[in-house]
Design a protein around this motif. Structure first.
Motif, mmCIF file in Angstrom:
data_model
loop_
_atom_site.group_PDB
_atom_site.id
_atom_site.type_symbol
_atom_site.label_atom_id
_atom_site.label_comp_id
_atom_site.label_asym_id
_atom_site.label_seq_id
_atom_site.Cartn_x
_atom_site.Cartn_y
_atom_site.Cartn_z
ATOM 1 N N PHE A 77 -8.338 30.021 39.623
ATOM 2 C CA PHE A 77 -7.770 31.113 40.418
ATOM 3 C C PHE A 77 -8.917 31.921 41.001
ATOM 4 C CE2 PHE A 77 -4.320 30.086 37.539
ATOM 5 C CZ PHE A 77 -3.247 30.055 38.406
ATOM 6 N N THR A 91 -9.845 35.070 42.210
ATOM 7 C CA THR A 91 -9.376 36.456 42.262
ATOM 8 C C THR A 91 -10.519 37.385 42.658
ATOM 9 O OG1 THR A 91 -9.925 36.938 39.965
ATOM 10 C CG2 THR A 91 -7.787 35.943 40.373
ATOM 11 N N ALA A 128 -8.791 28.496 34.587
ATOM 12 C CA ALA A 128 -7.547 28.458 33.822
ATOM 13 C C ALA A 128 -7.332 27.109 33.146
ATOM 14 C CB ALA A 128 -6.369 28.788 34.729
ATOM 15 N N GLU A 152 -2.388 29.480 22.102
ATOM 16 C CA GLU A 152 -1.982 30.879 22.176
ATOM 17 C C GLU A 152 -1.896 31.342 23.626
ATOM 18 O OE1 GLU A 152 -4.863 33.005 19.822
ATOM 19 O OE2 GLU A 152 -6.479 31.894 20.750
ATOM 20 N N SER A 153 -1.475 32.570 23.808
ATOM 21 C CA SER A 153 -1.252 33.116 25.141
ATOM 22 C C SER A 153 -2.535 33.018 25.970
ATOM 23 C CB SER A 153 -0.824 34.572 25.008
ATOM 24 O OG SER A 153 -0.162 34.965 26.164
ATOM 25 N N GLY A 154 -2.401 32.546 27.213
ATOM 26 C CA GLY A 154 -3.554 32.466 28.093
ATOM 27 C C GLY A 154 -4.361 31.197 27.957
ATOM 28 N N SER A 155 -3.888 30.239 27.156
ATOM 29 C CA SER A 155 -4.667 29.023 26.960
ATOM 30 C C SER A 155 -4.472 28.015 28.096
ATOM 31 C CB SER A 155 -4.321 28.387 25.621
ATOM 32 O OG SER A 155 -2.934 28.170 25.524
ATOM 33 N N GLY A 156 -3.632 28.347 29.054
ATOM 34 C CA GLY A 156 -3.501 27.493 30.238
ATOM 35 C C GLY A 156 -2.351 26.509 30.182
ATOM 36 N N LYS A 157 -1.392 26.724 29.276
ATOM 37 C CA LYS A 157 -0.269 25.804 29.159
ATOM 38 C C LYS A 157 0.601 25.832 30.414
ATOM 39 C CE LYS A 157 1.335 28.003 25.517
ATOM 40 N NZ LYS A 157 0.422 29.145 25.410
ATOM 41 N N SER A 158 0.983 27.038 30.827
ATOM 42 C CA SER A 158 1.854 27.141 32.003
ATOM 43 C C SER A 158 1.140 26.656 33.254
ATOM 44 C CB SER A 158 2.294 28.585 32.217
ATOM 45 O OG SER A 158 3.043 29.032 31.127
ATOM 46 N N VAL A 159 -0.123 27.045 33.403
ATOM 47 C CA VAL A 159 -0.851 26.636 34.609
ATOM 48 C C VAL A 159 -0.966 25.116 34.659
ATOM 49 C CG1 VAL A 159 -3.041 26.792 35.843
ATOM 50 C CG2 VAL A 159 -2.085 28.823 34.769
ATOM 51 N N PRO A 209 -3.890 32.876 45.008
ATOM 52 C CA PRO A 209 -5.308 32.649 44.678
ATOM 53 C C PRO A 209 -5.581 31.317 43.997
ATOM 54 C CG PRO A 209 -4.304 33.947 42.972
ATOM 55 C CD PRO A 209 -3.206 33.642 43.964
ATOM 56 N N GLU A 212 8.171 27.243 27.127
ATOM 57 C CA GLU A 212 8.594 28.241 26.147
ATOM 58 C C GLU A 212 10.040 28.681 26.359
ATOM 59 O OE1 GLU A 212 5.827 31.263 25.102
ATOM 60 O OE2 GLU A 212 4.190 30.308 26.168
ATOM 61 N N HIS A 236 4.075 28.528 21.635
ATOM 62 C CA HIS A 236 2.926 28.863 20.809
ATOM 63 C C HIS A 236 3.303 28.901 19.328
ATOM 64 C CE1 HIS A 236 3.630 32.842 23.094
ATOM 65 N NE2 HIS A 236 4.538 32.743 22.174
ATOM 66 N N LEU A 278 -11.931 33.891 30.644
ATOM 67 C CA LEU A 278 -11.894 32.681 31.470
ATOM 68 C C LEU A 278 -12.637 32.859 32.790
ATOM 69 C CD1 LEU A 278 -8.245 31.454 30.854
ATOM 70 C CD2 LEU A 278 -10.352 30.697 29.762
HETATM 71 N N1 ATP Z 1 -1.606 33.848 39.610
HETATM 72 C C1 ATP Z 1 -2.680 33.967 38.815
HETATM 73 N N2 ATP Z 1 -3.763 34.622 39.232
HETATM 74 C C2 ATP Z 1 -4.847 34.744 38.437
HETATM 75 N N3 ATP Z 1 -4.939 34.256 37.198
HETATM 76 C C3 ATP Z 1 -3.883 33.589 36.713
HETATM 77 C C4 ATP Z 1 -2.693 33.419 37.486
HETATM 78 N N4 ATP Z 1 -1.799 32.715 36.746
HETATM 79 C C5 ATP Z 1 -2.423 32.465 35.550
HETATM 80 N N5 ATP Z 1 -3.658 32.981 35.542
HETATM 81 C C6 ATP Z 1 -4.611 32.909 34.432
HETATM 82 O O1 ATP Z 1 -4.686 31.605 33.930
HETATM 83 C C7 ATP Z 1 -4.850 31.623 32.522
HETATM 84 C C8 ATP Z 1 -3.874 30.701 31.851
HETATM 85 O O2 ATP Z 1 -2.581 31.246 31.989
HETATM 86 P P1 ATP Z 1 -1.262 30.514 31.515
HETATM 87 O O3 ATP Z 1 -0.129 31.275 32.116
HETATM 88 O O4 ATP Z 1 -1.336 29.075 31.797
HETATM 89 O O5 ATP Z 1 -1.288 30.744 29.957
HETATM 90 P P2 ATP Z 1 -0.234 30.233 28.901
HETATM 91 O O6 ATP Z 1 -0.949 29.316 27.985
HETATM 92 O O7 ATP Z 1 0.969 29.707 29.574
HETATM 93 O O8 ATP Z 1 0.084 31.566 28.115
HETATM 94 P P3 ATP Z 1 1.498 32.155 27.633
HETATM 95 O O9 ATP Z 1 1.702 31.601 26.261
HETATM 96 O O10 ATP Z 1 1.266 33.619 27.599
HETATM 97 O O11 ATP Z 1 2.529 31.733 28.605
HETATM 98 C C9 ATP Z 1 -4.736 33.061 32.073
HETATM 99 O O12 ATP Z 1 -6.003 33.580 31.790
HETATM 100 C C10 ATP Z 1 -4.145 33.760 33.272
HETATM 101 O O13 ATP Z 1 -4.660 35.061 33.368
#
Ligand code: ATP
Ligand code: MG
Lengths: 323, 338
Positions: B14, B16, B23, B42-49, B62, B181, B214, B280
């Motif tokens: 990303f 920014t 990510a 855990e939260s922020g580990s990049g699963k959703s991305v 971005p 999730e 998680h 990150l």
């Molecule tokens: N649109 C965005 N712009 C900037 N950074 C982003 C964006 N979307 C995600 N990120 C960053 O990418 C990283 C991974 O995010 P992600 O949403 O994949 O985490 P996650 O593992 O799904 O966490 P959660 O369990 O909270 O859902 C995070 O640091 C987040 O800040």
């Protein structure tokens, strides 16, 4: 085993209490009604529409009928609001002016809203240079005081437009009948009206685009134009509807202001603004303040009414409250 | 079993104002037909991305997928055009999201939302689509489906909405269902119902599932294989049983130690992993977990360990690769003693 799981699932569901079903419109009216002023505003607005539409039947005289033997009369049974300096019945002119306002204000609002919606949607959804172009244009329009700009447009447009209409046989009568004036005023008011709405819609689209349900729709493979018109636009509408209602009041006031300044709707076509300036000379005459007050009060009442309606709509349509 | 999805070396960034967010950093994994893969972290580990990159739904700008391949049913989803990708979304791969309260459009009825995909992807007319939608709602256990289908989302509870989301996801018989999730926002009993429901539907329909969570304990009876993510990397990947029995990455061991167990009465015996995940934007040199790791050696701070085979289907990215079986046994003994 599967059977047992299934029934397990079902039992869990019993706990889900279902909210009662109501028709969305009934629900809307229930919420709107709670605001007393909004209901009053609605009644005034309805009276305004009835008066405008029914002017020929409501007004006791024609708006052009002069009686030079009966000028500047105080109120009487024959003339409830007295007569003006040409002996025209003030009440009849007041009623007929509602028709003028009823033509100009909604038309200007509809055109302005359409422009605002289209430009706002484009700016919000496409972004990039489309967004920049539209927003700069609206900045420029915003930089002028609205009324001044409408005045400028009306004053410069009117003679040219009428001269142009006079060149064609078909459109010639429009000038004499006053249609041309209406078109000029409507154009001027809508040109001033759209930028605010465009910004509102753009902001709505930008914030709604980040909503999870839009992401979910994209994950279902829904094409962009459907997402824009079917998923985004209806969610952006409530504030737009509120803006339309407030805009109606503004347009009525603006139309009156233009004719007050002698631009736009010209006599003999009756207009509240023209009535006010025409009766301005009686301002200091203690005998005849109603000639000034009557149109002034009507305009003020309508502006308030549409703002109250806007407030009521805002409360009734507010999605945060609805959820 | 046939390979359904093969993600290779995926990298998403990303761009920014504060800097480049790393990510997803070279993630590789695969999903076979009909298989259920769990992704934990855990939260922020990049699963959703990661999964949004697979669906090509990363907001841009971005975001940008800067490297990698996503081979699904034989073609690279990152190379096909937008039109073809839309045919995949909702049709071949469906996705359900974390928050059922905001994932349904508040101004459209349930019918309007389910039938849209059916008409679009399967070319059904409205009548057919409505009939199929009612069928789907019954399948996911919505009572009085014939009436409820004309309701708006706000007339449903959270658990019911997630069922509706699942019905929408399954509408076109996808080969892969991605669940990001889906139970996190629901209370525990509803959570269990949703998991049971998805298991049943998986067995009926036979699609593959990627289930993100998680909560490692949730995957026990659900996933065939699990990958563990940390700071945008896969740090361990193994069949579910191996992850529980013999984890080889210190982060996975830490996750297991932080699960409350039924046989432990007092909660203070839980051992949450100390410290915070790395920034990150300013991505660390060496192993990203090293600063929090009990087993870290000097090398961990200098070189990032690659994923290495530690068993037939078991991989871990760690220089030390502690034997989790022994570590956990010792820990349990210590807990029971105290
Ligand atoms: N649109 C965005 N712009 C900037 N950074 C982003 C964006 N979307 C995600 N990120 C960053 O990418 C990283 C991974 O995010 P992600 O949403 O994949 O985490 P996650 O593992 O799904 O966490 P959660 O369990 O909270 O859902 C995070 O640091 C987040 O800040
Ligand atoms: Mg997430």
């Amino acid at each position: 085993m599967a059977q047992a799981q299934l029934s397990g699932i079902k039992t869990g569901l019993q706990a889900d209490v279902l909210p009662p079903r109501r028709h969305p419109l009934a629900e809307f009216w229930r919420r709107y009604r709670r605001n007393r002023l909004a209901v009053v505003g609605l009644v005034i607005a309805i009276l305004f529409v009835i008066t405008g539409v029914g002017a020929p039947w409501i007004a006791p005289y024609s708006y052009t009928e002069q009686n030079l033997d009966a000028v500047e009369l105080p109120p009487s049974l024959a003339h409830p609001l007295g007569t003006d300096d040409l002996g025209r019945d003030q009440f009849s002119r007041l009623v007929w002016a509602a028709r003028t306002a009823l033509i100009v204000a909604p038309s200007a609002t509809v055109v302005g809203v359409t422009l605002g919606l289209v430009f706002g949607l484009m700016a919000g959804y496409f972004g990039g240079w489309v967004d920049r172009l539209i927003m700069r244009l609206s900045d420029v329009l915003f930089a002028f005081p609205g009324l001044l700009f409408a005045l400028l447009i009306a004053a410069t447009l009117q003679p040219r437009f009428e001269a142009w209409l006079l060149r064609f046989e078909v459109t010639k009568p429009w000038v004499r009948s006053g249609y041309a004036e209406f078109l000029v005023v409507i154009t001027a008011l809508s040109a001033v009206g759209w930028p605010g709405l465009a910004r509102l819609v753009r902001g709505q689209i930008l914030s709604l685009r980040r909503e999870p349900f839009i992401e979910a729709a994209e994950a279902l493979g829904i094409p962009a134009h459907r997402i824009l018109f079917r998923h985004l636009l209806p969610n952006a509408l409530p504030p737009v509807i509120v803006a339309i209602s407030m805009g109606m009041g503004g347009a009525i006031l603006a139309e009156a202001s233009l004719s007050f300044l002698g631009i736009g709707i010209q006599p003999p076509t009756p207009s509240w603004g023209a009535m006010i300036i025409n009766n301005f000379q009686y301002w200091r005459r203690p005998s005849a303040p109603w000639m000034l007050w009557a149109p002034g009060l009507v305009v003020a009442a309508l502006v308030f009414a549409f703002n109250f309606i806007g407030d009521g709509l805002n409360e009734a349509l507010n999605p945060r409250e609805r959820r | 079993m046939a390979r359904l999805l093969d993600v290779r070396n995926l990298e998403t960034r990303f761009y920014t104002q504060d800097g480049v967010v790393h990510a997803v950093n070279g993630v590789s994994f695969h999903v076979d037909e009909g298989e259920t893969l769990g992704i934990v972290g855990e939260s922020g580990s990049g699963k959703s991305v990661t999964v949004l990159s697979i669906m090509r739904l990363i907001p841009s700008p971005p975001g940008k997928i800067t490297n990698g391949e996503v081979i699904f049913e034989g073609r690279d989803l990152l190379k096909i055009d937008e039109e073809e990708m839309r045919e995949v979304r909702g049709n071949r791969i469906a996705m359900i999201f974390q928050d059922p309260m905001t994932s349904l459009n508040p101004v459209l009825t349930i019918e309007q939302q389910i039938t849209e995909a059916l008409e679009l992807h399967l070319g059904m007319n409205h009548q057919q689509a409505r009939r199929r939608a009612i069928e789907l709602l019954k399948m996911v256990g919505i009572p009085a489906a014939e009436q409820r289908i004309d309701n708006y989302p706000h007339q449903f509870s959270g658990g019911m909405r997630q069922r509706v989301m699942i019905a929408m996801g399954l509408a076109c018989n996808p080969r892969l269902l991605i669940a990001d999730e889906p139970t996190t926002a629901l209370d525990v009993t509803i959570q269990a119902q949703i998991v049971e429901l998805v298991k049943r539907l998986r067995d009926e329909i036979g699609m593959a599932i990627i289930w993100i969570t998680h909560d490692l304990s949730l995957l026990a009876g659900l996933a065939d294989r699990i990958i563990v993510m940390y700071a945008g990397q896969v740090v361990e990947s193994a069949p579910t049983a191996d992850i529980y029995r013999n984890p080889r990455h210190p982060y996975t061991i830490g996750l297991l130690q932080s699960i409350p167990r039924l046989d432990e009465k007092r909660r203070e015996r839980l051992a949450p992993i100390e410290g915070l995940p790395p920034d990150l934007i300013d991505y660390p040199q060496g192993c990203p977990f090293a600063p929090r790791c009990r087993f870290a050696v000097e090398r961990c701070f200098e070189e990032d360990p690659p994923l290495e085979k530690v068993g037939p289907e078991h991989e871990a990215a760690c220089w030390v690769k502690p034997v989790g079986q022994e570590v956990l046994a010792a820990w349990r003994a210590a807990v029971l003693e105290s």
